[in-house]
Design a protein around this motif. Structure first.
Motif, PDB file in Angstrom:
ATOM      1  N   GLY A 123      32.923   0.159  51.055  1.00  0.00           N
ATOM      2  CA  GLY A 123      31.489   0.466  51.076  1.00  0.00           C
ATOM      3  C   GLY A 123      31.174   1.786  50.417  1.00  0.00           C
ATOM      4  O   GLY A 123      30.000   2.118  50.208  1.00  0.00           O
ATOM      5  N   VAL A 124      32.184   2.558  50.087  1.00  0.00           N
ATOM      6  CA  VAL A 124      32.011   3.832  49.387  1.00  0.00           C
ATOM      7  C   VAL A 124      32.291   3.572  47.912  1.00  0.00           C
ATOM      8  O   VAL A 124      33.432   3.258  47.537  1.00  0.00           O
ATOM      9  N   SER A 125      31.280   3.691  47.092  1.00  0.00           N
ATOM     10  CA  SER A 125      31.402   3.287  45.688  1.00  0.00           C
ATOM     11  C   SER A 125      32.495   4.050  44.951  1.00  0.00           C
ATOM     12  O   SER A 125      33.221   3.461  44.141  1.00  0.00           O
ATOM     13  N   LEU A 126      32.639   5.349  45.222  1.00  0.00           N
ATOM     14  CA  LEU A 126      33.647   6.142  44.521  1.00  0.00           C
ATOM     15  C   LEU A 126      35.048   5.612  44.816  1.00  0.00           C
ATOM     16  O   LEU A 126      35.877   5.452  43.910  1.00  0.00           O
ATOM     17  N   ILE A 127      35.313   5.343  46.103  1.00  0.00           N
ATOM     18  CA  ILE A 127      36.639   4.834  46.486  1.00  0.00           C
ATOM     19  C   ILE A 127      36.849   3.427  45.950  1.00  0.00           C
ATOM     20  O   ILE A 127      37.918   3.100  45.415  1.00  0.00           O
ATOM     21  N   ASP A 128      35.836   2.579  46.086  1.00  0.00           N
ATOM     22  CA  ASP A 128      35.964   1.190  45.618  1.00  0.00           C
ATOM     23  C   ASP A 128      36.187   1.127  44.111  1.00  0.00           C
ATOM     24  O   ASP A 128      36.950   0.282  43.624  1.00  0.00           O
ATOM     25  N   ASP A 129      35.544   2.033  43.369  1.00  0.00           N
ATOM     26  CA  ASP A 129      35.745   2.056  41.919  1.00  0.00           C
ATOM     27  C   ASP A 129      37.185   2.411  41.565  1.00  0.00           C
ATOM     28  O   ASP A 129      37.770   1.831  40.642  1.00  0.00           O
ATOM     29  N   GLN A 130      37.730   3.365  42.298  1.00  0.00           N
ATOM     30  CA  GLN A 130      39.122   3.759  42.041  1.00  0.00           C
ATOM     31  C   GLN A 130      40.093   2.637  42.396  1.00  0.00           C
ATOM     32  O   GLN A 130      41.083   2.403  41.692  1.00  0.00           O
ATOM     33  N   ILE A 131      39.801   1.923  43.480  1.00  0.00           N
ATOM     34  CA  ILE A 131      40.663   0.807  43.873  1.00  0.00           C
ATOM     35  C   ILE A 131      40.624  -0.290  42.822  1.00  0.00           C
ATOM     36  O   ILE A 131      41.661  -0.861  42.450  1.00  0.00           O
ATOM     37  N   GLN A 132      39.432  -0.583  42.327  1.00  0.00           N
ATOM     38  CA  GLN A 132      39.318  -1.613  41.292  1.00  0.00           C
ATOM     39  C   GLN A 132      39.993  -1.166  39.991  1.00  0.00           C
ATOM     40  O   GLN A 132      40.543  -1.982  39.253  1.00  0.00           O
ATOM     41  N   SER A 133      39.964   0.146  39.747  1.00  0.00           N
ATOM     42  CA  SER A 133      40.664   0.655  38.568  1.00  0.00           C
ATOM     43  C   SER A 133      42.171   0.497  38.727  1.00  0.00           C
ATOM     44  O   SER A 133      42.874   0.148  37.774  1.00  0.00           O
ATOM     45  N   MET A 134      42.672   0.720  39.944  1.00  0.00           N
ATOM     46  CA  MET A 134      44.101   0.516  40.205  1.00  0.00           C
ATOM     47  C   MET A 134      44.506  -0.927  39.941  1.00  0.00           C
ATOM     48  O   MET A 134      45.621  -1.202  39.488  1.00  0.00           O
ATOM     49  N   ALA A 135      43.584  -1.857  40.219  1.00  0.00           N
ATOM     50  CA  ALA A 135      43.879  -3.280  40.035  1.00  0.00           C
ATOM     51  C   ALA A 135      44.127  -3.638  38.576  1.00  0.00           C
ATOM     52  O   ALA A 135      44.725  -4.676  38.283  1.00  0.00           O
ATOM     53  N   THR A 136      43.684  -2.779  37.655  1.00  0.00           N
ATOM     54  CA  THR A 136      43.896  -3.064  36.228  1.00  0.00           C
ATOM     55  C   THR A 136      45.265  -2.586  35.743  1.00  0.00           C
ATOM     56  O   THR A 136      45.597  -2.760  34.564  1.00  0.00           O
ATOM     57  N   THR A 137      46.055  -1.979  36.634  1.00  0.00           N
ATOM     58  CA  THR A 137      47.385  -1.498  36.252  1.00  0.00           C
ATOM     59  C   THR A 137      48.227  -2.644  35.716  1.00  0.00           C
ATOM     60  O   THR A 137      48.303  -3.714  36.327  1.00  0.00           O
ATOM     61  N   HIS A 138      48.853  -2.413  34.611  1.00  0.00           N
ATOM     62  CA  HIS A 138      49.734  -3.418  34.020  1.00  0.00           C
ATOM     63  C   HIS A 138      50.992  -3.527  34.877  1.00  0.00           C
ATOM     64  O   HIS A 138      51.784  -2.585  34.977  1.00  0.00           O
ATOM     65  N   ILE A 139      51.173  -4.677  35.546  1.00  0.00           N
ATOM     66  CA  ILE A 139      52.236  -4.841  36.532  1.00  0.00           C
ATOM     67  C   ILE A 139      53.631  -4.599  35.952  1.00  0.00           C
ATOM     68  O   ILE A 139      54.438  -3.878  36.563  1.00  0.00           O
ATOM     69  N   PRO A 140      53.968  -5.166  34.791  1.00  0.00           N
ATOM     70  CA  PRO A 140      55.302  -4.855  34.239  1.00  0.00           C
ATOM     71  C   PRO A 140      55.512  -3.360  33.996  1.00  0.00           C
ATOM     72  O   PRO A 140      56.616  -2.843  34.187  1.00  0.00           O
ATOM     73  N   SER A 141      54.457  -2.649  33.587  1.00  0.00           N
ATOM     74  CA  SER A 141      54.589  -1.210  33.318  1.00  0.00           C
ATOM     75  C   SER A 141      54.978  -0.449  34.581  1.00  0.00           C
ATOM     76  O   SER A 141      55.917   0.362  34.574  1.00  0.00           O
ATOM     77  N   ILE A 142      54.268  -0.682  35.676  1.00  0.00           N
ATOM     78  CA  ILE A 142      54.541   0.060  36.906  1.00  0.00           C
ATOM     79  C   ILE A 142      55.887  -0.356  37.490  1.00  0.00           C
ATOM     80  O   ILE A 142      56.588   0.452  38.110  1.00  0.00           O
ATOM     81  N   THR A 143      56.289  -1.613  37.272  1.00  0.00           N
ATOM     82  CA  THR A 143      57.603  -2.059  37.755  1.00  0.00           C
ATOM     83  C   THR A 143      58.714  -1.402  36.949  1.00  0.00           C
ATOM     84  O   THR A 143      59.763  -1.041  37.491  1.00  0.00           O
ATOM     85  N   PHE A 144      58.496  -1.234  35.641  1.00  0.00           N
ATOM     86  CA  PHE A 144      59.473  -0.512  34.822  1.00  0.00           C
ATOM     87  C   PHE A 144      59.600   0.939  35.297  1.00  0.00           C
ATOM     88  O   PHE A 144      60.705   1.497  35.319  1.00  0.00           O
ATOM     89  N   LEU A 145      58.486   1.559  35.673  1.00  0.00           N
ATOM     90  CA  LEU A 145      58.557   2.928  36.186  1.00  0.00           C
ATOM     91  C   LEU A 145      59.349   2.982  37.481  1.00  0.00           C
ATOM     92  O   LEU A 145      60.146   3.907  37.706  1.00  0.00           O
ATOM     93  N   LEU A 146      59.118   2.023  38.372  1.00  0.00           N
ATOM     94  CA  LEU A 146      59.885   1.948  39.621  1.00  0.00           C
ATOM     95  C   LEU A 146      61.378   1.897  39.317  1.00  0.00           C
ATOM     96  O   LEU A 146      62.152   2.712  39.848  1.00  0.00           O
ATOM     97  N   ALA A 147      61.788   0.955  38.466  1.00  0.00           N
ATOM     98  CA  ALA A 147      63.210   0.794  38.163  1.00  0.00           C
ATOM     99  C   ALA A 147      63.783   2.032  37.483  1.00  0.00           C
ATOM    100  O   ALA A 147      64.885   2.495  37.817  1.00  0.00           O
ATOM    101  N   THR A 148      63.021   2.589  36.532  1.00  0.00           N
ATOM    102  CA  THR A 148      63.497   3.757  35.788  1.00  0.00           C
ATOM    103  C   THR A 148      63.730   4.946  36.700  1.00  0.00           C
ATOM    104  O   THR A 148      64.760   5.631  36.612  1.00  0.00           O
ATOM    105  N   PHE A 149      62.791   5.192  37.611  1.00  0.00           N
ATOM    106  CA  PHE A 149      62.937   6.354  38.490  1.00  0.00           C
ATOM    107  C   PHE A 149      64.011   6.141  39.559  1.00  0.00           C
ATOM    108  O   PHE A 149      64.620   7.109  40.015  1.00  0.00           O
ATOM    109  N   VAL A 150      64.260   4.903  39.966  1.00  0.00           N
ATOM    110  CA  VAL A 150      65.382   4.656  40.878  1.00  0.00           C
ATOM    111  C   VAL A 150      66.702   4.944  40.155  1.00  0.00           C
ATOM    112  O   VAL A 150      67.627   5.541  40.735  1.00  0.00           O
ATOM    113  N   ILE A 151      66.801   4.554  38.893  1.00  0.00           N
ATOM    114  CA  ILE A 151      67.999   4.870  38.096  1.00  0.00           C
ATOM    115  C   ILE A 151      68.175   6.385  37.966  1.00  0.00           C
ATOM    116  O   ILE A 151      69.273   6.922  38.159  1.00  0.00           O
TER     117      ILE A 151
END
Length: 396
Positions: free
Chosen positions: A125-153
């Protein structure tokens, strides 16, 4: 074109210095150093390492991060600002616990990916927070998964190569009330990474990226500070054995995660499998380490014959005598020693020269000797398990 890239690079450097994570990590490193010194003085009546010990380790991987940026830029990793902001919040919260083990890439990126997958299903219900959440939803899933794997290595490599270096000796009371020695490593690492964030900045066509193709878009170059951490204590093995093993296990986990990250290019639900494996795998490695400690006998204890070396004070005579942590001093100046008192008496028998008979980890005997000079530490600089140590009731 080169002028535009130069300006963008200067902006990226500026963004790094206004980011809160570097300052939090520096503060945490100094606090860890302060708490360590307090414990060292209580256990040994001397400071082993200075307060900047943890901070020096924290900044060492910065060049590694810049080299790693070549890899991430080559993959075409683009992360929205909202996702970077969320990672920063998680990092700061975990860092403020002063428990470096929680600053694992498995937890930081695991929680972030779960937030990307789950939070867009809800609204506040807070537009600022909801906008940021919707922006997070546009994250390219393979990209963030590659970051996860890379930083674990990267986490595994840092623990493997640095986790066992210059660890902290300490004394604790066993269940029988006797002093038992241990070695602990507490590390936080700061790793800057070049990333492209969607938004104002350079206009470029990025179809040359070998893995991801975004077409033409506007983005800005950032140097994003990421943080990792690790802590572990060992009673049953010398640091180079106990901590290096943990590092190799986490490195192997990172390799498996990287293979899953490759699979997410075609099957995105593998991201969830990667997150579960990262978190469960990290906890399983921790559990196995704890189990080994419970099942094996402690090695840093009082012995009937000889004194085991628990620690070595930097820049001391001991450091120059080629004796390592975990080795056993059997004789000093020809006198058999089995207590700290006998050790001191043997040292006093010859104040100009010291000869040690040492039993190494392969149960082989050797001699180490050195002339002693005026002004050098009268106890050589070895930290030993002191039988008969009195323990205070209050926690330190």
């Amino acid at each position: 074109m080169f002028e535009a890239w130069g300006i963008e690079l200067l902006k990226a450097i500026g963004r790094f210095f206004i980011h809160p994570v570097p300052y939090v990590i520096v503060a945490v490193a100094l606090l860890l150093g302060y708490m360590r010194i307090k414990r060292e003085r209580y256990d040994f009546h001397i400071r082993v390492y200075d307060i900047f010990h943890e901070l020096r380790f924290a900044i060492q991987p910065m060049l590694m991060g810049l080299a790693l940026s070549i890899f991430t830029i080559g993959l075409g990793v683009i992360i929205p600002f909202s996702t970077i902001f969320f990672i920063s919040i998680i990092t700061v919260l975990l860092a403020l616990t002063l428990r470096p083990k929680w600053l694992s890439a498995s937890f930081i990126f695991g929680v972030t990916i779960l937030a990307i997958l789950v939070l867009p299903q809800f609204t506040t219900g807070v537009s600022l927070i909801d906008d940021q959440i919707q922006s997070m939803a546009t994250t390219h899933i393979p990209s963030i998964t590659f970051l996860l794997a890379t930083f674990v290595i990267v986490e595994g490599l840092l623990i493997w190569k640095q986790g066992s270096r210059l660890t902290t000796p300490q004394l604790e009371k066993s269940k029988r009330g006797l002093p038992v020695g241990a070695h602990e490593t507490s590390r936080v690492w700061l790793i800057p990474l070049f990333l492209f964030l969607p938004g104002t900045g350079l206009q470029s066509t990025v179809e040359w990226w070998p893995v991801f193709s975004y077409g033409e878009q506007t983005f800005s170059l950032w140097i994003v500070p990421f943080a990792l951490g690790f802590s572990q204590r060992s009673y049953t093995a010398v640091p180079k054995q106990a901590f290096a093993l943990t590092g190799r296990q986490i490195f192997a986990l990172g390799i498996v995660l990287f293979l899953l990250a490759v699979g997410t290019i075609w099957v995105e639900w593998l991201t969830l499998a990667a997150v579960i494996l990262a978190i469960v795998g990290k906890e399983l490695i921790t559990y196995m380490g704890r189990k080994r400690e419970e099942e094996a006998p402690p090695i840093f204890v009082h012995r009937d014959k000889g004194l085991i070396v628990l620690g070595i004070i930097p820049n001391s005579v001991a450091e120059k005598m080629n004796v390592e942590i975990g080795e056993i001093i059997l004789k000093v100046n020809g006198m058999t020693v089995s207590s700290v008192q006998q050790y001191y008496e043997a040292l006093q028998s010859n104040r100009a020269f010291c000869k040690l008979q040492v039993l190494d980890e392969n149960n082989e005997l050797r001699f180490e000797q050195r002339a002693l000079y005026e002004g050098e530490h009268h106890e050589l600089g070895f930290l030993l398990v002191q039988e008969g140590k009195r323990w205070k009731k209050e926690a330190v």
